[in-house]
Structure formats: C-alpha cells, structure tokens
Design a protein around this motif. Structure first.
Motif, PDB file in Angstrom:
ATOM      1  N   PRO A   1      37.444  35.011  43.777  1.00 39.89           N
ATOM      2  CA  PRO A   1      37.587  35.957  44.784  1.00 39.89           C
ATOM      3  C   PRO A   1      38.892  36.916  44.625  1.00 39.89           C
ATOM      4  CG  PRO A   1      38.709  33.833  45.164  1.00 39.89           C
ATOM      5  CD  PRO A   1      38.030  33.651  43.932  1.00 39.89           C
ATOM      6  N   LEU A   2      38.602  38.102  43.627  1.00 42.40           N
ATOM      7  CA  LEU A   2      39.591  38.822  43.371  1.00 42.40           C
ATOM      8  C   LEU A   2      40.564  39.232  44.396  1.00 42.40           C
ATOM      9  CD1 LEU A   2      38.119  40.896  40.607  1.00 42.40           C
ATOM     10  CD2 LEU A   2      39.374  38.528  40.428  1.00 42.40           C
ATOM     11  N   LYS A   3      39.718  39.916  45.717  1.00 41.39           N
ATOM     12  CA  LYS A   3      40.584  40.437  46.751  1.00 41.39           C
ATOM     13  C   LYS A   3      41.647  39.404  47.351  1.00 41.39           C
ATOM     14  CE  LYS A   3      41.566  43.557  49.824  1.00 41.39           C
ATOM     15  NZ  LYS A   3      42.242  42.968  50.896  1.00 41.39           N
ATOM     16  N   THR A   4      40.963  38.172  47.710  1.00 42.22           N
ATOM     17  CA  THR A   4      41.694  37.151  48.122  1.00 42.22           C
ATOM     18  C   THR A   4      42.936  36.923  47.373  1.00 42.22           C
ATOM     19  OG1 THR A   4      39.762  36.182  48.938  1.00 42.22           O
ATOM     20  CG2 THR A   4      41.771  34.743  49.160  1.00 42.22           C
ATOM     21  N   ASN A   5      43.062  36.956  46.084  1.00 46.62           N
ATOM     22  CA  ASN A   5      44.035  36.560  45.183  1.00 46.62           C
ATOM     23  C   ASN A   5      44.961  37.922  45.162  1.00 46.62           C
ATOM     24  OD1 ASN A   5      42.910  34.217  44.239  1.00 46.62           O
ATOM     25  ND2 ASN A   5      42.163  35.244  42.217  1.00 46.62           N
ATOM     26  N   ALA A   6      44.455  39.022  45.442  1.00 41.73           N
ATOM     27  CA  ALA A   6      45.364  40.400  45.405  1.00 41.73           C
ATOM     28  C   ALA A   6      46.014  40.213  46.522  1.00 41.73           C
ATOM     29  CB  ALA A   6      44.226  41.402  45.524  1.00 41.73           C
ATOM     30  N   ASP A   7      45.432  39.910  47.658  1.00 42.60           N
ATOM     31  CA  ASP A   7      46.160  39.817  49.134  1.00 42.60           C
ATOM     32  C   ASP A   7      47.351  38.774  48.887  1.00 42.60           C
ATOM     33  OD1 ASP A   7      44.370  41.125  50.553  1.00 42.60           O
ATOM     34  OD2 ASP A   7      43.050  39.806  51.341  1.00 42.60           O
ATOM     35  N   LYS A   8      47.047  37.671  48.556  1.00 44.37           N
ATOM     36  CA  LYS A   8      48.198  36.748  48.054  1.00 44.37           C
ATOM     37  C   LYS A   8      49.315  37.320  47.129  1.00 44.37           C
ATOM     38  CE  LYS A   8      45.455  32.344  48.366  1.00 44.37           C
ATOM     39  NZ  LYS A   8      44.616  31.559  47.408  1.00 44.37           N
ATOM     40  N   ALA A   9      48.695  37.887  46.255  1.00 49.17           N
ATOM     41  CA  ALA A   9      49.823  38.603  45.259  1.00 49.17           C
ATOM     42  C   ALA A   9      50.702  39.622  45.971  1.00 49.17           C
ATOM     43  CB  ALA A   9      49.064  39.142  43.998  1.00 49.17           C
ATOM     44  N   LEU A  10      49.817  40.316  46.914  1.00 48.78           N
ATOM     45  CA  LEU A  10      50.740  41.517  47.671  1.00 48.78           C
ATOM     46  C   LEU A  10      51.609  41.066  48.665  1.00 48.78           C
ATOM     47  CD1 LEU A  10      47.503  43.961  47.772  1.00 48.78           C
ATOM     48  CD2 LEU A  10      49.645  44.323  46.227  1.00 48.78           C
ATOM     49  N   LEU A  11      51.589  39.979  48.914  1.00 51.11           N
ATOM     50  CA  LEU A  11      52.656  39.307  49.656  1.00 51.11           C
ATOM     51  C   LEU A  11      54.026  39.261  48.857  1.00 51.11           C
ATOM     52  CD1 LEU A  11      51.038  36.255  51.253  1.00 51.11           C
ATOM     53  CD2 LEU A  11      51.332  38.186  52.391  1.00 51.11           C
ATOM     54  N   HIS A  12      53.973  39.139  47.798  1.00 53.25           N
ATOM     55  CA  HIS A  12      55.193  39.138  46.766  1.00 53.25           C
ATOM     56  C   HIS A  12      55.498  40.753  46.055  1.00 53.25           C
ATOM     57  CE1 HIS A  12      55.040  35.078  47.620  1.00 53.25           C
ATOM     58  NE2 HIS A  12      53.778  34.861  47.448  1.00 53.25           N
ATOM     59  N   THR A  13      55.040  41.694  46.462  1.00 58.07           N
ATOM     60  CA  THR A  13      55.290  42.813  46.105  1.00 58.07           C
ATOM     61  C   THR A  13      55.977  44.015  46.905  1.00 58.07           C
ATOM     62  OG1 THR A  13      53.331  43.835  46.441  1.00 58.07           O
ATOM     63  CG2 THR A  13      53.517  42.519  44.386  1.00 58.07           C
ATOM     64  N   LYS A  14      56.433  44.799  46.608  1.00 63.16           N
ATOM     65  CA  LYS A  14      56.824  46.078  47.557  1.00 63.16           C
ATOM     66  C   LYS A  14      55.751  46.301  48.610  1.00 63.16           C
ATOM     67  CE  LYS A  14      59.877  49.019  44.792  1.00 63.16           C
ATOM     68  NZ  LYS A  14      59.679  50.094  44.057  1.00 63.16           N
ATOM     69  N   ASP A  15      56.061  46.815  49.767  1.00 68.86           N
ATOM     70  CA  ASP A  15      55.085  47.052  50.881  1.00 68.86           C
ATOM     71  C   ASP A  15      54.467  48.146  50.724  1.00 68.86           C
ATOM     72  OD1 ASP A  15      55.726  44.683  52.211  1.00 68.86           O
ATOM     73  OD2 ASP A  15      57.089  45.834  53.611  1.00 68.86           O
ATOM     74  N   THR A  16      55.043  49.212  49.821  1.00 70.17           N
ATOM     75  CA  THR A  16      54.198  50.356  49.537  1.00 70.17           C
ATOM     76  C   THR A  16      53.040  50.194  48.404  1.00 70.17           C
ATOM     77  OG1 THR A  16      55.911  50.606  47.698  1.00 70.17           O
ATOM     78  CG2 THR A  16      56.450  51.904  49.857  1.00 70.17           C
ATOM     79  N   VAL A  17      52.916  49.015  47.680  1.00 72.73           N
ATOM     80  CA  VAL A  17      51.900  49.152  46.831  1.00 72.73           C
ATOM     81  C   VAL A  17      50.611  49.275  47.630  1.00 72.73           C
ATOM     82  CG1 VAL A  17      50.729  47.714  45.122  1.00 72.73           C
ATOM     83  CG2 VAL A  17      53.155  47.452  45.400  1.00 72.73           C
ATOM     84  N   LYS A  18      49.521  50.219  47.147  1.00 70.86           N
ATOM     85  CA  LYS A  18      48.415  50.366  47.726  1.00 70.86           C
ATOM     86  C   LYS A  18      47.145  49.719  47.194  1.00 70.86           C
ATOM     87  CE  LYS A  18      49.515  54.856  49.824  1.00 70.86           C
ATOM     88  NZ  LYS A  18      49.627  56.202  49.517  1.00 70.86           N
ATOM     89  N   CYS A  19      46.242  49.151  47.771  1.00 66.74           N
ATOM     90  CA  CYS A  19      45.092  48.415  47.255  1.00 66.74           C
ATOM     91  C   CYS A  19      43.698  49.042  47.311  1.00 66.74           C
ATOM     92  CB  CYS A  19      45.220  46.944  47.617  1.00 66.74           C
ATOM     93  SG  CYS A  19      43.928  45.909  46.967  1.00 66.74           S
ATOM     94  N   LEU A  20      43.166  49.466  46.144  1.00 66.79           N
ATOM     95  CA  LEU A  20      41.794  50.188  46.264  1.00 66.79           C
ATOM     96  C   LEU A  20      40.803  49.100  45.885  1.00 66.79           C
ATOM     97  CD1 LEU A  20      40.408  52.919  46.327  1.00 66.79           C
ATOM     98  CD2 LEU A  20      40.913  53.190  44.020  1.00 66.79           C
ATOM     99  N   VAL A  21      39.775  48.838  46.592  1.00 63.15           N
ATOM    100  CA  VAL A  21      39.026  47.889  46.569  1.00 63.15           C
ATOM    101  C   VAL A  21      37.451  48.406  46.275  1.00 63.15           C
ATOM    102  CG1 VAL A  21      38.031  45.520  47.651  1.00 63.15           C
ATOM    103  CG2 VAL A  21      40.097  46.552  48.400  1.00 63.15           C
ATOM    104  N   ILE A  22      37.003  47.721  45.066  1.00 63.54           N
ATOM    105  CA  ILE A  22      35.789  48.235  44.601  1.00 63.54           C
ATOM    106  C   ILE A  22      34.676  47.050  45.154  1.00 63.54           C
ATOM    107  CG2 ILE A  22      34.362  48.514  42.695  1.00 63.54           C
ATOM    108  CD1 ILE A  22      36.824  49.705  41.223  1.00 63.54           C
ATOM    109  N   LYS A  23      33.331  47.682  45.671  1.00 64.84           N
ATOM    110  CA  LYS A  23      32.581  46.537  46.141  1.00 64.84           C
ATOM    111  C   LYS A  23      31.748  46.042  44.789  1.00 64.84           C
ATOM    112  CE  LYS A  23      28.612  46.141  49.231  1.00 64.84           C
ATOM    113  NZ  LYS A  23      27.728  47.141  49.860  1.00 64.84           N
TER     114      LYS A  23
END
Ligand code: ATP
Ligand code: MG
Length: 649
Positions: A197-219
């Motif tokens: 689950p890459l996006k779920t992992n990414a969500d968890k990771a983004l809790l610990h980064t700057k709020d300004t990081v944008k996430c581009l999601v490929i289907k």
C-alpha cells in the motif's frame, strides 16, 4: 576450480563492438590521455553548448573535486528521447511486463515516451517544481517511474528514488534528507502477487515531513483509500489536461541529475549525488559496450529502478542509446520459478542482466523451470551486486546460457555510476567468479591494506582502489561533502577507495573477495569471505552461505558460517562435519569452519545483498546494537538467527 577460463566465442569476437586488439589499444589510449579519450566519447551525447573543458578532477583529501565536461550544457531527457525521434519514433523504447502475467504487457514507443514524459514534466511544473528542486519517487516498477525520472531531468529537477519496499519511516527520512518539494507515488505496488500500500505508506511518511510537500498519486491498481485535499493530486486527471510538449531545460553538465542512497550493506546508507553530462556519457557507453548492445536487441536488466542498476541500465544507459529496454514489475518466483525465463522467451530478450542473489535462489529450485522455456534469443548474460559464487556462475552459464552466452560479471557501485570492472564479451575470456578487466579509462590499483602502498606485481591480494576519476563518478554525498571526502578519500591518500577487497591473478585479472570490513584473519592468514562462501555453496546440499569472523582465543579469529540448505535437505551434525571436511578440501585446513549455524534465511538488504555486519554481531554475541538496519529486508530472519545462537550458548 578458480583457474577455469572461457575464451570469447568466435562469432562474438566477429560481431562485437570491441575485440581484444581494439580493447588493448583503446584502453591504453584511455589511461594515457583521458582528456583526449573522454573528449571524443563525450560526443555520444547531443550538447546544447559544446564543452571545451573535459576533465577537471583532484583526489587530494581536503580539496577533492570532480568535474567533467564542465562548461558544456545539455538536457538528459532530450538525449534519452528527443534526439531519437527522427529515426525511431515508432520503435519500442520500453517493454513493460506486469507482475501478473495475465495482465497485458505494454510496448511504449519513443514517441509515446516523449509525450508521456512531457505530460509528467508539465504536471510537475504546474505543481511548482523548478530546476534544482528535489522530487522523491516512491513507485512500483511501472512505465510512469521512467516518465517521472525523465520528466525531472527534462525540467532540471533532481530525482531521488526510494525503493517501494521501504517503510514510511525510511521514506520520511529521505523526503526530509533532501527537502523534497513533491513526492510521486502510486496507490499500490503489485509485486509477487501481493500489493504494497504505497499511498498509505506515503500518508504515514507525510505526517513527519513539512506540510508543504505535495503528493502526486498515480493510479496502478485502483486500490485508493484516503485523500488529503490540497496536498494530494491525481496524476491521471492532471495528465489528461497536460500538453505533450515541454521545452527541455538547458542544464550544465555538472548540474545534479539524481540523488540515490547506497544499499546500506556496510552501514548507514549514503546519499550519492550524480550529475548530468559525465554520468550519461558513462552509462551510455558502458551499456553499449559491456552488453554489446546492437540495434534490434532487446535488453533486460531485472533490477528495480530504486537501485543504481535500474537507473543506469533500465533507464538512462539504454534510452540514451535508443535501445529497447524491458521493465519488469514482478519477482523471479511469481507465479513460479520460471517467470524470468518466461519473460525472456515472451519478449525475445537478447541480453539479460541480474544479481547473484536471484541466480542462487533460482538454482535452488532446479533446472526444470529454465528448461521448459525457449531461451534461444539470449546472446549474453550479466551479473551485478555481489561476488558470484563459481557454482552459481556455472549454473547460469550452462543451464540458462546453454554454454553459448558470455557472462559479464560487472563490478561497480552506486558511487561509480556504471561498470568499472568487467570482461567485454568479444574481447576477454571469462572466469567463473572474476570481474576480470577495467573498463576504458578506469585505473584500478591493488593497495597493501596497512601501508597503502600500490602493489604492482601479480598474483596479489589487497584492497581495491581507483587511481583517477572517470566521468560516471559520484560528485558528493548530498548535504555532506565532508562525509564524501572522509568515506572515499581519507583511508588511502590520493585514491578513490572502494571499500572492497580484491585479488589480481597471474593473468592480471581482478577478483572481488568481499568487503574490506569482512576480511577474516585466521592465525595470521587473511581471507575474504567470498572464497569460503563459494566453497560452501559448491556443496550439493547448500543453497546459500554467509561467512564472518568472530573472536577466537587461539587463532585470533574463528570462521563462523551461516548456511542455508537446499529445499528438503535435513540439517544434521553429520552434514556439518561433512561441510567442514568439504571446505578443508576445497580451500585448505586454514579455512576450516569453526562454527556452522543452520540459517533458514540470511539477513539481506532490500537490494538482495547479504548484510554480514549483522551476522558478525550475532557471531560475536553482540546483538544489542546491530547498527543501521533501515535497509534490512526482513527483520524476522535476524530474530531467528539470534534465537538459535542464544540456545547454543
Ligand atoms: P553500502 O555502501 O551502503 O554499504 P552497498 O555497498 O551494498 O551498500 P551498492 O552501491 O548497492 O551498495 O553496492 C556496491 C557493492 O556491491 C560493491 O562495493 C561490491 O561490494 C558489491 N558488488 C557489486 N557488483 C559486484 C560484483 N560484480 N562482484 C562482487 N561484488 C560486487
Ligand atoms: Mg558500498
């Protein structure tokens, strides 16, 4: 066993780009006058502004500097795509083979590669990505991974790929480590029939980064769960409205192309920085010559784009050469151990490049899985990542290559950008387990480990260093130039130190003996781990082995062996005795194992390399602090080994 040598086949000599006479002449020229040699080779690329300077390098500690083609400008993506469009717009650039063989493979032409890369580049620009900005890629092995790499290159952004098997913590550390502006990920990564689950992992990771990081999601699978408005962007929607043209940015040869972490076999991974011009010249040249790539060939490197092998030999090298490159999403054993060979048959692969860990695993499954496939298209085989045990080499040669495909055993590192030692298929004999010869322009030296003196005579053994720069060399450790100088230039002054040990045989050919940290000293005899491991693997009951030293009262160090048996073999004390006798026979009494532990699995990095530093700690009974284990593939393996070790004391 070690002296066996296979001369290049006559047809190979005739058709290859480089034969023995040409190698000798070109190699001599390349080291006698690197300026002139690389000045010529640099013309492989299309430059926007031609370089007038070629080489400006210095290995002196305190003022290490590595610049190649420094006043030239170019665009890496234009070199990998646009310049081929006149002749090859409808040629396949990428053959994509999905994890599930029932899903349809894709053939992506150079025109489609162009259009999709431009779309991605425009989407990134719209998200605010500018030249020099960092973009993290956390993706399955899908064509979009190549589009994203090339899109970054097109607009001058720096990509850093994080292998899709890494945890949210490791991802967060890498986003923060380079202060990335955008993270590109996908919903899920199918691999071996499972979905990460890459996006779920990414969500968890983004809790610990700057709020300004944008996430581009490929289907990829459609298995999308949560969505954070304002932070998450749907690639499919944005790409639909994006233009299929995008002016390539004019970049300096020394502008960074990517950051990539090493595998972490020996310690905390290093964020290696590669730049644009020299890296691409070197990746393109090694791809063409080492693998003897010709127009019409289908080249397959089975690595993941998360490793340097995937960067140089799935994407940049092949595409710079206008080649057809295979990108495989899956694993060698799914749906069964025949998959690699089915893919070779299906796409008529001509050159196949993989790692010893995969070869050993498939060898353990038996040759029926290979023999049921038609591998007649194969012309050359390659290996990279670890020393290849002669047993595995012979299996690769006989069973996979049918005895007709030369094996290029390529020694190189994330740091080196491309191959440094390898036989060339039309020029050199090959020997099971030897990396053989320096590539053009590469000046390997064997140093006496304690004094650092260059050893000129052969045969000899010592540490492997490189005397002068080559264009594909890393330029720095991201954000820590001091670590760069200390790691590679401080132990042996004036040289690039590889961290590996090597042997040069009487013919002047090179053999990698393992990591310098892993050398064992038994009663004053220095021994590389590779040799003892290869002896063990040569036994019919052994699938895989890892050897480390441990403190021994009498000998200084004793030999501790972790042994994985072939499927179905009973682990008995008699077998241990037999293995001791076997190693004594193969190498000599000095190499006789002191302790053998049955290991159902070995601790490996996520790139598949054995982590001996962890095994050393277990052997030393010092497993309180195992060091950096962020790149360890399967922590349970370590627990198991510790438990069994403890029971024995
Ligand atoms: P770290 O530097 O973080 O410890 P790593 O060295 O495993 O990790 P990589 O750059 O992926 O990171 O691997 C390079 C190393 O792999 C080489 O230094 C060498 O030890 C080993 N290696 C690669 N190819 C070969 C080969 N053909 N033969 C022997 N060893 C190889
Ligand atoms: Mg390394």
């Amino acid at each position: 066993m070690l002296d066996k040598s296979y001369p290049p086949a006559a047809e190979m000599v005739k058709s290859a780009h480089i034969d023995a006479a040409k190698y000798d002449k070109m190699y001599a020229a390349s080291v006698a006058d690197p300026e002139a040699f690389w000045g010529e080779e640099g013309k492989r690329l299309d430059w926007i502004k031609a370089y007038t300077q070629v080489k400006d390098t210095d290995f002196t500690l305190g003022k290490v500097k590595i610049n190649w083609f420094a006043d030239g400008t170019l665009n890496v993506a234009a070199n990998c795509i646009d310049r081929h469009l006149a002749d090859r717009a409808s040629q396949t650039a990428i053959i994509w083979e999905p994890d599930d063989p029932k899903e349809t493979a894709q053939h992506i032409t150079y025109q489609q590669l162009h259009d999709n890369t431009c779309r991605m580049a425009n989407v990134l620009r719209d998200l605010g990505v500018k030249r020099g900005d960092r973009v993290i890629l956390y993706l399955p092995m899908i064509p979009e991974a190549a589009y994203a790499m090339l899109a970054c290159a097109r607009i001058g952004a720096i990509h850093s790929i994080v292998f899709a098997g890494f945890s949210p913590d490791a991802l967060a550390a890498r986003i923060n480590g380079c202060d990335a502006k955008v993270l590109i990920t996908a919903d899920e990564a199918p691999r071996g029939g499972k979905k990460t689950p890459l996006k779920t992992n990414a969500d968890k990771a983004l809790l610990h980064t700057k709020d300004t990081v944008k996430c581009l999601v490929i289907k990829r699978t459609g298995g999308q769960t949560t969505w954070t408005e304002g932070r998450d962007f749907d690639y499919t929607a944005l790409a639909q409205g994006a233009a299929t043209t995008c002016e390539p940015a004019e970049m300096n040869a020394e502008d960074p192309l990517f950051i990539l972490y090493t595998s972490g076999s020996t310690g905390q991974p290093k964020g290696v920085v590669h730049t644009s011009g020299g890296y691409l010249v070197y990746a393109a040249m090694t791809h063409q010559i080492t693998f003897d790539y010709h127009d019409g060939d289908v080249f397959w490197c089975s690595a993941d784009v998360g490793w340097v092998t995937g960067h140089s030999y799935i994407v940049y090298g092949p595409l710079a050469n206008g080649a057809t490159t295979v990108m495989f999403e899956g694993v060698p054993t799914y749906p069964d151990a025949s998959r690699f060979w089915q893919v070779c048959e299906k796409h008529k692969v001509t050159q196949f490049y993989t790692a010893p860990t995969a070869i050993r695993a498939l060898m353990g499954q038996g040759k029926e899985f290979v023999e049921k496939c038609d591998l007649s298209s194969l012309r050359l085989l390659g290996t990279v990542g670890e020393p290849i045990n002669p047993e595995a080499w012979n299996w690769y040669n006989d069973v996979v290559g049918g005895g007709r495909c030369p094996i290029v055993d390529t020694w190189w590192q994330t740091e080196t950008g491309g191959h440094l030692l390898t036989p060339l298929p039309g020029a050199h004999a090959t020997k099971p387990g030897a990396a053989m010869k320096p590539f053009f322009g590469v000046m390997p030296v064997v140093l006496e480990p304690t004094t650092g003196a260059e050893i000129h005579e052969s045969p000899t053994e010592g540490v492997l260093a490189i005397k002068d720069s080559w264009p594909g060399q890393m330029r720095s450790v991201w954000g820590d130039h001091d670590r760069f100088e200390k790691t590679y230039f401080s132990d042996y002054k004036g040289y690039y130190f590889s961290g590996d040990g090597c042997r040069r045989d009487a013919d002047g050919d090179y053999w990698i003996t393992g990591r310098v940290d892993d050398v064992i000293n038994v009663s004053g005899h220095r021994m590389g781990t590779a040799e003892v491991e290869s002896a063990l693997v040569a036994h019919e009951c052994v699938a895989e082995a890892a050897v480390v030293g441990y403190p021994h009262e009498i000998k200084g160090q004793g030999i501790y062996c972790y042994v994985t048996l072939m499927n179905g073999v009973e682990p008995t004390d008699e077998l241990k005795k037999a293995l001791r006798g076997w190693v004594r026979e193969e190498i000599g009494p000095i190499a006789s194992p002191d302790l053998i532990q049955w290991a159902p699995g070995l601790p490996k990095t996520r790139s598949g390399k054995i982590m001996r530093r962890i095994l050393r700690k277990i052997a030393e009974n010092d497993y309180g602090a195992l060091g950096d284990i962020s790149t360890l593939a399967d922590p349970d393996v370590v627990e198991n080994l510790i438990d069994n070790r403890m029971n024995r004391r």
